[in-house]
Scaffold this motif. Structure first.
Motif, PDB file in Angstrom:
ATOM      1  N   LEU A  33      -9.051   1.430  -3.126  1.00  0.00           N
ATOM      2  CA  LEU A  33     -10.085   1.154  -1.949  1.00  0.00           C
ATOM      3  C   LEU A  33      -9.672   2.199  -0.965  1.00  0.00           C
ATOM      4  N   GLN A  34      -8.546   2.555  -0.565  1.00  0.00           N
ATOM      5  CA  GLN A  34      -8.440   3.494   0.340  1.00  0.00           C
ATOM      6  C   GLN A  34      -8.839   4.597  -0.140  1.00  0.00           C
ATOM      7  N   LEU A  62       0.589   4.148  -2.580  1.00  0.00           N
ATOM      8  CA  LEU A  62       0.041   5.725  -2.437  1.00  0.00           C
ATOM      9  C   LEU A  62       1.035   6.753  -2.730  1.00  0.00           C
ATOM     10  N   SER A  64      -5.683  -1.917  -3.776  1.00  0.00           N
ATOM     11  CA  SER A  64      -5.424  -1.488  -2.538  1.00  0.00           C
ATOM     12  C   SER A  64      -5.587   0.044  -2.312  1.00  0.00           C
ATOM     13  N   SER A  68     -12.373   5.006   0.508  1.00  0.00           N
ATOM     14  CA  SER A  68     -12.919   5.336   1.685  1.00  0.00           C
ATOM     15  C   SER A  68     -12.882   6.933   2.230  1.00  0.00           C
ATOM     16  N   PHE A 111       0.779  -1.193   0.022  1.00  0.00           N
ATOM     17  CA  PHE A 111       0.174   0.067   0.035  1.00  0.00           C
ATOM     18  C   PHE A 111       1.008   1.245  -0.147  1.00  0.00           C
TER      19      PHE A 111
END
Lengths: 288, 330
Positions: free
Chosen positions: A241-242, A225, A238, A245, A221
């Motif tokens: 999805l983050q 990022l 990954s 959110s 992750f």
């Protein structure tokens, strides 16, 4: 009752309590993830304590929303799945290409600095990934690799090669050297020995190592990022999805559907080859 | 490392007498083959790991922001300013302390739970393979997915844990596990969010310890225990005096591995709490310095301080337990 008899009984019972407790603790969160992903959000809010889903409320709307492309108003996870697959498979192939010769050399050939090599590679883990993050961030920005999947693959190779070598090495050493000598006498070059003798014999451990690398790359992750955040079309699952959110008004049920989509491929792969993987990882640990 | 750089795998060696002799011998051939085969690994680790680490150390002593780097040379103005700022920045010491508590708690937790699990699953029973498989799930699953499940599970308004807590266990109000800094349990303040993060870490990494310990347990010769049973020992005594000594080297190795990995951990805390509510570990601070302020100098200095603290702690550990870990590795 003697103390020994009492303890026998006590630990005999405790053993099952522990096993039951551990099974619930490990499985329940995944069951909950699955459950919420097929539940309408309204039913969840109405009764958060109900941990089953009735046939009438069962829905795949969350999955539809997650998998539909962004142009059609969804979250575009199909594209992210493709990105994740590209990155992970790329990392597996390249790591193995680099690690197999390296592990063979470390386990078989006597060369200058052989012993130091292993220590150096394991020393990689001593330094926090965040320590690498700063300069890699800058280096990639300069090299134009920022936001590209290639840059991410390169980082994953460096992160996984030491473990890959460590895992492969312990297996390579179990291949009897006499087999290799026989092949050499028959006129095989070193390349042929590795290609035709050692690799087929070590196939299970190569598979296990590949799976392990896949798992690390698929789940990673931090670097995704750092390098890809500004480039939505390159997001891995990954990261996607983050970022999802963080979005406003995304129902938890959709988030859980995304989690299932992220978890399923790696779990399926893992259990497809569980035995190989666990044996490969710990084969160095059970020597007495 | 120095030995590696002394002899690069040159394809055209200098035609000196020594090189010619080395070339002719089998031993020399082996040496060259070894270096050639290992060089791809070496190059990639050098470029993506070693050089960045060295560069971070350089950056830590320079006053740079991301925008300056293009214009500034590699060796700009040297300064201790960044380190000064790291040590004087608000929350530095508490953050370091949080990191230590988080690391020690998670390392201990995962090893203790892993040990209990390994002992429980040691003897075969029907369905053991399934149970064993289930226990690896937390370790195999992606961190982003499991972090979000925990968030939802523990959420005060729709999480099942709080719902059951209030309806079954009679809590008078929901507990904000991940957003509340401290919670009074019978008058004692408990660092709630930090405890939750440690519990998460324990849950996620006990399978790792479990795998290694189970493998080691199964290699313990059965005769030892059989003899002890004949001598009338209790199960606890057999664990304490037979199994535990056999397991200690693995436990020592696991402690080091888990300690290093948790100390540097970023994802778990960042995803669960974002570093809020008293869970501000140093790794998350580095990330924040880097991305929120683009302050490369400060972020590097903070990362270097983290690494130095880790090395010092490991140094202390090896000073006291060094022999055991070495035994396991040899």
């Amino acid at each position: 009752m003697t103390r020994a008899a009492f303890q026998d009984k006590f630990f005999g019972i405790m053993r099952w309590v522990v096993i039951a407790g551990l099974v619930v603790a490990t499985l329940f969160p995944f069951y909950y993830m699955l459950l919420l992903s097929v539940k309408p959000i309204d039913d969840l809010l109405l009764d958060p304590g109900r941990i089953w889903v009735s046939a009438s409320e069962f829905t795949v709307d969350s999955y539809r929303s997650v998998l539909t492309s962004v142009e059609n108003g969804g979250q575009g996870f199909l594209l992210m799945l493709r990105n994740s697959a590209l990155v992970s498979i790329g990392a597996v192939i390249l790591t193995l290409l680099v690690a197999i010769p390296g592990a063979y050399a470390v386990s078989r050939l006597r060369f200058t600095g052989q012993r130091k090599v292993s220590a150096l590679f394991l020393g990689v883990y001593l330094f926090p990934p965040t320590l690498l993050a700063v300069p890699l961030f800058v280096m990639f920005a300069k090299a134009g690799l920022q936001g590209s999947l290639v840059g991410l693959i390169i980082v994953y190779i460096a992160q996984t090669v030491p473990v890959a070598i460590y895992m492969l090495r312990s297996y390579f050493t179990t291949v009897p050297i006499s087999i290799e000598e026989a092949a050499a006498l028959d006129g095989c070059s070193r390349y042929q020995i590795v290609r035709r003798v050692v690799l087929p014999l070590a196939a299970p451990s190569v598979m296990a190592t590949g799976l392990y690398v896949f798992m690390i790359a698929w789940n990673e992750f931090l670097f995704a990022l750092l390098f890809l955040a500004a480039e939505p079309s390159h997001w891995t699952v990954s990261l996607g999805l983050q970022q999802l959110s963080n979005g406003v008004e995304v129902p938890k049920t959709v988030l859980m559907a995304g989690s299932v989509v992220l978890t399923l491929p790696v779990v399926l792969m893992f259990y497809g080859a569980e035995r190989m993987l666990t044996e490969g990882l710990t084969s160095g640990a059970d020597k007495s | 490392m120095t030995t590696m750089t002394q002899r690069p795998p040159d394809t055209e060696p200098e035609p000196t007498q020594r090189a010619a002799r080395a070339k002719s011998t089998l031993r020399g051939q082996e040496n060259r083959a070894g270096l050639v085969l290992v060089s791809p690994t070496f190059v990639i680790v050098l470029v993506v790991v070693v050089l960045p680490i060295l560069w971070t150390i350089v950056l830590a002593f320079q006053n740079v922001r991301l925008v300056d780097i293009q214009s500034q040379g590699l060796f700009g103005h040297w300064t201790l300013h960044n380190l000064q700022r790291v040590f004087s920045s608000p929350g530095f010491w508490s953050s370091l302390w949080t990191t230590v508590v988080y690391t020690v708690g998670s390392t201990l937790g995962s090893i203790v739970v892993g040990l209990i699990a390994a002992l429980a699953l040691r003897k075969p029973f029907r369905g053991r393979a399934l149970v064993r498989g289930a226990m690896l799930l937390p370790y195999v699953a992606p961190v982003v997915a499991v972090a979000f499940v925990w968030q939802v599970l523990l959420s005060p308004d729709l999480g099942v844990v709080n719902h059951w807590g209030m309806n079954v266990f009679g809590w008078d109000r929901p507990i904000a596990f991940l957003t509340q800094r401290s919670y009074d349990v019978a008058g004692v303040p408990v660092p709630m969010a930090l405890f939750t993060v440690i519990a998460f870490e324990t849950w996620r990494y006990f399978p790792f310890a479990f795998l290694f310990l189970l493998a080691r347990l199964q290699a313990v010769p059965a005769v030892l225990e059989e003899a002890a049973v004949v001598d009338g020992t209790t199960p606890w005594q057999r664990f304490r005096f037979i199994l535990l000594p056999q397991l200690l080297p693995v436990i020592a190795l696991l402690t080091v591995l888990r300690f290093i990995m948790t100390f540097n951990k970023f994802d778990d805390v960042y995803l669960l709490t974002g570093g809020g509510a008293g869970t501000d570990v140093v790794a998350v601070r580095v990330y924040r310095f880097l991305t929120a302020r683009f302050d490369v100098g400060l972020a590097s200095a903070q990362a270097v301080v983290l690494a130095v603290v880790l090395i010092v702690l490991l140094g202390l550990y090896f000073k006291f337990f060094g022999r055991r870990v070495q035994e396991e590795q040899s």
